[in-house]
Scaffold this motif. Structure first.
Motif, PDB file in Angstrom:
ATOM      1  N   UNK A 195       0.854  -1.194   0.000  1.00 66.17           N
ATOM      2  CA  UNK A 195       0.000   0.000   0.000  1.00 66.17           C
ATOM      3  C   UNK A 195       0.883   1.234   0.000  1.00 66.17           C
ATOM      4  N   UNK A 196       0.580   2.163  -0.885  1.00 67.01           N
ATOM      5  CA  UNK A 196       1.282   3.446  -0.932  1.00 67.01           C
ATOM      6  C   UNK A 196       0.260   4.561  -0.804  1.00 67.01           C
ATOM      7  N   UNK A 197       0.652   5.634  -0.122  1.00 68.86           N
ATOM      8  CA  UNK A 197      -0.198   6.808   0.009  1.00 68.86           C
ATOM      9  C   UNK A 197       0.287   7.880  -0.945  1.00 68.86           C
ATOM     10  N   UNK A 198      -0.615   8.390  -1.773  1.00 67.54           N
ATOM     11  CA  UNK A 198      -0.246   9.404  -2.755  1.00 67.54           C
ATOM     12  C   UNK A 198       0.336  10.637  -2.074  1.00 67.54           C
ATOM     13  N   UNK A 199       1.484  11.076  -2.577  1.00 66.97           N
ATOM     14  CA  UNK A 199       2.129  12.275  -2.047  1.00 66.97           C
ATOM     15  C   UNK A 199       2.995  12.038  -0.831  1.00 66.97           C
TER      16      UNK A 199
END
Length: 213
Positions: A195-199
């Motif tokens: 999981x990656x969080x944008x920004x």
């Protein structure tokens, strides 16, 4: 926020319904009226729990994971969560294993009463070791370890600031040194993903294992 795999559904189930029947009138009825009233009361009592159970089913949890990977819990089975921060810590792999072992004792996975329960606990500790080791080798070390559990699934999340994409090495060769970590995770777990969080820098690698019977 993006993820390489969908989060597997959480547990859901009906909450116990509360059914009841109306009481008799304070003024005693005639024998014929009393019999009719009792029959009506019995019908109401038997129908009430069915209606309550059908309306008490939980809504499906939203996609994503607990902690840094998103938020999803089941109201029918409360999710227990523990988090470890690695800031300033050394020896993070044994530290993570000890932390996970303490959680397993607190949640009843240990001490194991059967061979299956023992194997399930050992799988959790191995997956924790592999995910933390992978963060050490490829992402300058882990930031946090989050472990959460309900009655059916235990979820492990390891967060780091790395930009790489964990994946099992293919083709996998058992005799080759190194490169087995994510292959082990894939084999032992119900599902796993990133999981990656944008920004935001970094990522969270998560894995889920089934609770012992």
């Amino acid at each position: 926020m993006s993820t390489t795999r969908p989060c597997s559904p959480g547990d859901r189930g009906p909450e116990p319904g509360a059914g009841g029947a109306s009481g008799m009138s304070a003024e005693r009825a005639a024998p014929e009226e009393e019999a009719a009233s009792m029959a009506s009361t019995a019908a109401t009592s038997s129908a009430a729990p069915v209606a309550a159970a059908s309306s008490a089913e939980d809504a499906p949890p939203s996609e994503g994971g607990s902690g840094s990977g998103g938020g999803s819990t089941s109201s029918a089975a409360a999710r227990r969560t523990r988090k470890l921060n690695f800031d300033g810590e050394s020896g993070v792999v044994p530290l993570a294993r000890d932390f996970a072992r303490q959680a397993l004792y607190a949640w009843g996975w240990l001490p194991a009463a059967t061979a299956d329960q023992r194997a399930a606990a050992e799988d959790v500790l191995l997956v924790v070791s592999e995910l933390v080791t992978n963060a050490c080798l490829h992402a300058e070390g882990p930031d946090d370890l989050l472990i959460s559990c309900d009655n059916k699934v235990l979820r492990i999340e390891v967060s780091d600031k790395g930009a790489g994409q964990p994946a099992p090495r293919t083709p996998h060769r058992a005799g080759r040194p190194g490169g087995h970590g994510m292959f082990i995770v894939q084999r032992l777990c119900l599902d796993w993903g990133v999981v990656r969080t944008s920004g935001a820098a970094g990522k969270t690698v998560w894995a889920e294992l089934g609770a012992p019977a």
